[in-house]
Write an enzyme that holds these catalytic residues in place. Sequence first.
Site: not given
Length: 131
Positions: A38, A76-78, A81
């Site tokens: 994501f 989830v791409c940090i 995010a």
Amino acid sequence: MKFAIALFDPPHSPAARRALRFSEAALAGGHEIVRLFFYQDGVHSASANVVSGQDEFDLPAAWRELVERNGLDAVVCIAAALRRGVLNAEEAERYGRPGANLGAPWELSGLGQLHEAAQSADRLVCFGGDR
């Protein structure tokens, strides 16, 4: 066939719904999903704070159910995010924010996870991000 799935659009978008349906169909057809990634506005699909209208499909809940039921790797791409306020407990504490809105089954990690997934999959299928 092994798929890596990348979602770039928010939960209320047609691309997000197509990504979910594609993932469900791939698994039902006996295919493997090596990773769900994501990115960009797609990180909102992992937020526990997204509330769908009573007469609307709850896409974040559907993603969570799919991931948990099938034991999928959901990343989830940090960086994406953090920019959008999607934080796990560790990041909320690090940045002094009042609470986390990301937990299991989601994992915060870097863009390298998308590259790794693309290398180990037969196909990388991307949804959204075509603005």
